[in-house]
Each structure stands twice: as structure tokens, then as C-alpha cells.
Design a protein around this motif. Structure first.
Motif, PDB file in Angstrom:
ATOM      1  N   ALA A 161      -3.361  -2.336 -13.156  1.00 43.14           N
ATOM      2  CA  ALA A 161      -3.585  -3.155 -14.185  1.00 43.14           C
ATOM      3  C   ALA A 161      -3.147  -4.069 -14.542  1.00 43.14           C
ATOM      4  CB  ALA A 161      -4.627  -2.347 -15.295  1.00 43.14           C
ATOM      5  N   ASP A 162      -1.646  -3.469 -14.478  1.00 45.27           N
ATOM      6  CA  ASP A 162      -0.301  -4.557 -14.631  1.00 45.27           C
ATOM      7  C   ASP A 162       0.094  -5.038 -14.143  1.00 45.27           C
ATOM      8  OD1 ASP A 162      -0.096  -2.861 -17.124  1.00 45.27           O
ATOM      9  OD2 ASP A 162       1.105  -1.866 -16.607  1.00 45.27           O
ATOM     10  N   MET A 163      -0.152  -5.340 -12.694  1.00 47.47           N
ATOM     11  CA  MET A 163       0.331  -6.093 -11.211  1.00 47.47           C
ATOM     12  C   MET A 163      -0.557  -6.714 -11.938  1.00 47.47           C
ATOM     13  SD  MET A 163       1.891  -4.346  -8.705  1.00 47.47           S
ATOM     14  CE  MET A 163       0.660  -2.428  -8.927  1.00 47.47           C
ATOM     15  N   VAL A 166       0.417  -9.769 -14.419  1.00 51.71           N
ATOM     16  CA  VAL A 166       1.451 -10.017 -14.380  1.00 51.71           C
ATOM     17  C   VAL A 166       0.744 -11.435 -13.260  1.00 51.71           C
ATOM     18  CG1 VAL A 166       3.723 -10.543 -13.410  1.00 51.71           C
ATOM     19  CG2 VAL A 166       3.185  -8.629 -14.581  1.00 51.71           C
ATOM     20  N   ILE A 167       0.343 -11.168 -11.947  1.00 57.02           N
ATOM     21  CA  ILE A 167      -0.297 -11.973 -10.760  1.00 57.02           C
ATOM     22  C   ILE A 167      -1.068 -12.836 -11.513  1.00 57.02           C
ATOM     23  CG2 ILE A 167      -1.376 -12.153  -8.998  1.00 57.02           C
ATOM     24  CD1 ILE A 167      -0.960  -9.623  -8.346  1.00 57.02           C
ATOM     25  N   GLU A 168      -1.862 -12.673 -13.012  1.00 53.87           N
ATOM     26  CA  GLU A 168      -2.324 -14.470 -12.963  1.00 53.87           C
ATOM     27  C   GLU A 168      -2.155 -14.562 -13.872  1.00 53.87           C
ATOM     28  OE1 GLU A 168      -5.898 -12.114 -15.113  1.00 53.87           O
ATOM     29  OE2 GLU A 168      -7.329 -11.305 -13.138  1.00 53.87           O
ATOM     30  N   ALA A 169      -1.098 -14.413 -14.728  1.00 53.34           N
ATOM     31  CA  ALA A 169       0.226 -15.025 -15.313  1.00 53.34           C
ATOM     32  C   ALA A 169       1.293 -16.444 -14.978  1.00 53.34           C
ATOM     33  CB  ALA A 169       0.484 -13.866 -16.472  1.00 53.34           C
ATOM     34  N   GLU A 184       4.123  -7.930  -3.830  1.00 55.75           N
ATOM     35  CA  GLU A 184       4.568  -6.532  -3.242  1.00 55.75           C
ATOM     36  C   GLU A 184       4.744  -5.227  -4.278  1.00 55.75           C
ATOM     37  OE1 GLU A 184       8.095  -5.246   0.205  1.00 55.75           O
ATOM     38  OE2 GLU A 184       7.129  -7.097   0.268  1.00 55.75           O
ATOM     39  N   ALA A 185       3.183  -4.433  -3.224  1.00 53.44           N
ATOM     40  CA  ALA A 185       3.331  -3.183  -4.304  1.00 53.44           C
ATOM     41  C   ALA A 185       3.736  -2.200  -3.291  1.00 53.44           C
ATOM     42  CB  ALA A 185       1.768  -2.964  -4.701  1.00 53.44           C
ATOM     43  N   PHE A 186       4.412  -1.209  -4.279  1.00 51.65           N
ATOM     44  CA  PHE A 186       4.677   0.324  -2.829  1.00 51.65           C
ATOM     45  C   PHE A 186       3.225   1.066  -2.957  1.00 51.65           C
ATOM     46  CE2 PHE A 186       8.198  -0.234  -5.143  1.00 51.65           C
ATOM     47  CZ  PHE A 186       9.626   0.548  -4.083  1.00 51.65           C
ATOM     48  N   VAL A 187       2.991   1.490  -1.342  1.00 55.68           N
ATOM     49  CA  VAL A 187       1.807   2.492  -0.662  1.00 55.68           C
ATOM     50  C   VAL A 187       2.026   3.153  -0.101  1.00 55.68           C
ATOM     51  CG1 VAL A 187       1.674   0.813   1.213  1.00 55.68           C
ATOM     52  CG2 VAL A 187      -0.226   2.098  -0.598  1.00 55.68           C
ATOM     53  N   LEU A 188       3.383   3.686   0.020  1.00 56.31           N
ATOM     54  CA  LEU A 188       3.197   5.364   0.574  1.00 56.31           C
ATOM     55  C   LEU A 188       4.789   5.638   0.953  1.00 56.31           C
ATOM     56  CD1 LEU A 188       1.699   5.511   4.606  1.00 56.31           C
ATOM     57  CD2 LEU A 188       0.724   6.715   2.347  1.00 56.31           C
ATOM     58  N   ASN A 189       5.463   6.825   0.384  1.00 57.85           N
ATOM     59  CA  ASN A 189       6.179   7.524   0.436  1.00 57.85           C
ATOM     60  C   ASN A 189       7.099   7.188  -1.012  1.00 57.85           C
ATOM     61  OD1 ASN A 189       4.861   8.740   2.667  1.00 57.85           O
ATOM     62  ND2 ASN A 189       7.020   6.567   4.190  1.00 57.85           N
ATOM     63  N   GLU A 190       7.979   8.547  -1.165  1.00 55.19           N
ATOM     64  CA  GLU A 190       9.451   8.009  -1.911  1.00 55.19           C
ATOM     65  C   GLU A 190       9.113   7.879  -2.966  1.00 55.19           C
ATOM     66  OE1 GLU A 190      12.011   8.500  -0.699  1.00 55.19           O
ATOM     67  OE2 GLU A 190      11.716   8.491   1.218  1.00 55.19           O
ATOM     68  N   LEU A 191       7.864   7.770  -3.348  1.00 49.45           N
ATOM     69  CA  LEU A 191       7.764   8.277  -5.148  1.00 49.45           C
ATOM     70  C   LEU A 191       8.619   8.554  -6.018  1.00 49.45           C
ATOM     71  CD1 LEU A 191       5.784   8.038  -7.294  1.00 49.45           C
ATOM     72  CD2 LEU A 191       4.539  10.113  -6.867  1.00 49.45           C
ATOM     73  N   GLN A 278      -5.721  -4.798  -3.249  1.00 48.04           N
ATOM     74  CA  GLN A 278      -6.273  -5.803  -2.935  1.00 48.04           C
ATOM     75  C   GLN A 278      -6.671  -6.906  -4.111  1.00 48.04           C
ATOM     76  OE1 GLN A 278      -7.940  -7.048   1.232  1.00 48.04           O
ATOM     77  NE2 GLN A 278      -9.539  -6.241  -0.202  1.00 48.04           N
ATOM     78  N   LYS A 279      -7.555  -6.757  -4.658  1.00 46.70           N
ATOM     79  CA  LYS A 279      -8.992  -7.215  -5.661  1.00 46.70           C
ATOM     80  C   LYS A 279      -7.365  -7.696  -7.039  1.00 46.70           C
ATOM     81  CE  LYS A 279     -12.381  -6.829  -9.237  1.00 46.70           C
ATOM     82  NZ  LYS A 279     -13.313  -5.636  -9.704  1.00 46.70           N
ATOM     83  N   ALA A 280      -6.290  -7.040  -6.913  1.00 45.24           N
ATOM     84  CA  ALA A 280      -5.530  -7.392  -8.079  1.00 45.24           C
ATOM     85  C   ALA A 280      -4.890  -8.910  -7.794  1.00 45.24           C
ATOM     86  CB  ALA A 280      -4.094  -6.629  -8.252  1.00 45.24           C
ATOM     87  N   GLY A 281      -4.934  -9.175  -6.023  1.00 47.42           N
ATOM     88  CA  GLY A 281      -3.674  -9.897  -5.933  1.00 47.42           C
ATOM     89  C   GLY A 281      -2.465  -9.859  -5.022  1.00 47.42           C
TER      90      GLY A 281
END
Length: 342
Positions: A161-163, A166-169, A184-191, A278-281
Motif C-alpha cells: 500500500a505504501d509503494m 508513492v507511485i501514484e504521487a 522496483e521491489a524486493f521479492v525473494l531472499n535476504e529478508l 503489479q497492480k501497485a505499479g
């Protein structure tokens, strides 16, 4: 969405291209920098020599540039330190200029002063704002978007939701009017339990990384309080109530040394959130893994590619998650979620 995979050495590039990666990021720390500044004044905050985490010489970069010319899969070089000494900016500027001549057009940068320095010196390169920068909100994104960025990389602690906000703004205020902004967003590994900009760990050969210290997170109740009486005792163990995935979405660090026990996203997974991202942009998803087992990274790329293929065919978020879990997590997942499902 495109896959951006971590690259630890030139030897991995072709394998990862063939596995399905679209882009790469890697560190470049020449030995002359390491010799002069050591690990305390890091160029990239990954000053590791004992395994394949960085590119260490111009000759390697030239080889990598030749591979990029053939496979047409770009590599972004990272300069992730939060700040540098005044004397270091000209050195880094010259380093980037040399890399530009080899064909490397894009750079992941966390230090705002370095971004300004490159602009002032007329060093024309694509800049990706590193997730190591820190807190990301609409005002921050709008400010940095005016610096002619190509891409904003969200840090690990941003919610979907935050992302999206930000993208919309950014798009609403046309901060990216000079060119289409990428996200770009993190999606796998290194949490990690830390945000990159607030991490005090030195990622080097001499010291163990703080992100590898076992931990559990969640609300501390009366029963759990009994387990937290010692600073270094049972407090680092996972609580019974947080078995698998804790209230905050994080579980004990999983030992990644056993390659035979491969689990997709075992140290951090956001595949369930791909539909929402993807929906978030979000235009690019980051697969972290510099220094990981090459076979595991290759499998991660193939699994992420498969998840994106399922996403393309999915009619709803529910159907996407159901099919994705059936095909990639038939034996269960790590429960180490990047993004909590509400």
C-alpha cells in the motif's frame, strides 16, 4: 514485471540469463579501493572477498560488458554506501566514467550527495535510487524524482500500500515527465530484521553479519517474557506462539548453507504479493542473492519466472496465489514473508 537478479561474478551471468533473468545488479570494488580504505569505509557495503559477491577488477568488467553485448541483459553497478569522504567523490566519479566507457549505463546509488556530484560533474548515467537510502514516502520520492532518476528501488520495509501511494504521487505530479519512471521491489531472499539505512553491520569477511543472528519478532506477552530474561540466552530463539511465521511476518533465520535443502524463498519470499505489486505499479522485482549458491540462485530465477508466467494468466489474485502455491510450494513454503497478507 521484469526480474532483476543479484550477480556475484561474471561466471554466473550466462547461466542466469538462460534461467530467465531480465536484468542484473552487482557490486564493483576494485582492489585499489580495498587496499586504501579497507572495510571501514565501504564502497558498496559488501566488502567480501572470500566468496563471489563483487566484481574486483576492470578486466572482469570488460568480460562482463562483452557478455552483455551478446545477451542484451543489462547489469546495474551498485554504490550502496550511505555516505563517502569528500576525497572519495572524485575517485568514484572517475570510476563511474571508466565504467561508462565500457558500456555500463546504470548505477544503483544510496548517497544523495553522490547523485548531486555526478550531475554537477556532467557524468551522464542512469541512476537507480537504492533501497538502502532509507524511509520512502511520497515527499521523499518526489524530491528525488526531480534528480532525473531512472528508477526508485523501495526498501524491504515498505508495504504494498505504501509503494502504491508513492507511485501514484510521483506519477500524479509528473515528476517523471523526462522519462518513464521505473519502480522496483524486493521479492525473494535476504529478508532482514533491519532497514538497510539503519544497519550497523559490516558485511565483510572478518565479522559475522548481524542479519544472520537468529531472532524472533512479535508482541511479547507474559509467557514470552520469561524467554527474554537474558540478553544472549533464549531471547534469540523463536517463541512457541511465532512458530513458522510470526505476527510481524518474520521467522527464525533459515540456514542457507545446506544447498541440498533448497526451499524457494527460504530467507525471504514475496511471491504471494506479485499480483498486488503489479497492480501497485511495480515494474521490476528484485531477486537478492549475491554470494548464494549458484544452483539455488538459478532455481530461484526459474521459480520467479514461473510465478510471473502464472501471474500473466491469472484472472484474480486468489486464483494466482492458489495456482502459484500448487506449482511452486506443493511441499509448503518457508513462511518467511516479505509482505504480510491481511
Amino acid at each position: 514485471m521484469k526480474i532483476v537478479a543479484g550477480l556475484g561474478s561474471v561466471d554466473e551471468y550466462i547461466r542466469y540469463c538462460e534461467a530467465g533473468a531480465d536484468e542484473f545488479f552487482c557490486g564493483y570494488v576494485p582492489y585499489k579501493w580495498t587496499k586504501k580504505y579497507g572495510t571501514m569505509m565501504a564502497l558498496n557495503r559488501r566488502e567480501v572477498l572470500c566468496c563471489n559477491v563483487q566484481i574486483g577488477g576492470e578486466e572482469e568488467l570488460e568480460i562482463l560488458a562483452s557478455m552483455i553485448h551478446v545477451y542484451q541483459k543489462p547489469v546495474h553497478l551498485t554504490f550502496n554506501s550511505l555516505y563517502y569522504l569528500p576525497e572519495q567523490y572524485p575517485l568514484i566519479g572517475q570510476m563511474i566514467s571508466n565504467c561508462l566507457e565500457m558500456g555500463f549505463r546504470s548505477y544503483i546509488i544510496a548517497d544523495p550527495a553522490l547523485i548531486l556530484y555526478l550531475h554537477e560533474q556532467g557524468i551522464n548515467c542512469e541512476i537507480h535510487l537504492s533501497g538502502e537510502l532509507g524511509e520512502m514516502n511520497s515527499s521523499v520520492a518526489e524530491t528525488f524524482a526531480e534528480m532525473k532518476l531512472k528508477r526508485i528501488i523501495f526498501h524491504r520495509k515498505n508495504s504494498t500500500a505504501d509503494m502504491q501511494a508513492v507511485i501514484e504521487a510521483v506519477e500524479r505530479n509528473q515528476c517523471s515527465k523526462a522519462g518513464q519512471m521505473e519502480y522496483e521491489a524486493f521479492v525473494l531472499n535476504e529478508l532482514c530484521q533491519f532497514s538497510g539505512s539503519f544497519c550497523n553491520s559490516l558485511h565483510c569477511d572478518e565479522l559475522g553479519h548481524l542479519c544472520r543472528v537468529p531472532y524472533w519478532m512479535g508482541e511479547v506477552g507474559d509467557k514470552q517474557h520469561e524467554r527474554c530474561t537474558g540478553a544472549y540466552g533464549e531471547s534469540s530463539q523463536q517463541s512457541p506462539e511465532s512458530e513458522g511465521c510470526s505476527e510481524s511476518g518474520e521467522s527464525d533465520s533459515i540456514d542457507e548453507d545446506a544447498e541440498a535443502d533448497y526451499i524457494c524463498g527460504q530467507s525471504g519470499c514475496g511471491l504471494c504479493e506479485l499480483y498486488a505489486l503489479q497492480k501497485a505499479g511495480i515494474t521490476h522485482v528484485k531477486l537478492v542473492g549475491r554470494g548464494n549458491y549458484v544452483d539455488s540462485m538459478e532455481q530461484d530465477i526459474r521459480n520467479l519466472r514461473k510465478a510471473l508466467e502464472i501471474l500473466e494468466q491469472a484472472e484474480s489474485e486468489e486464483l494466482f496465489r492458489k495456482k502459484m502455491k500448487q506449482e511452486l510450494f506443493s511441499g509448503g513454503c518457508s513462511g518467511n514473508c516479505y509482505y504480510l497478507q491481511e
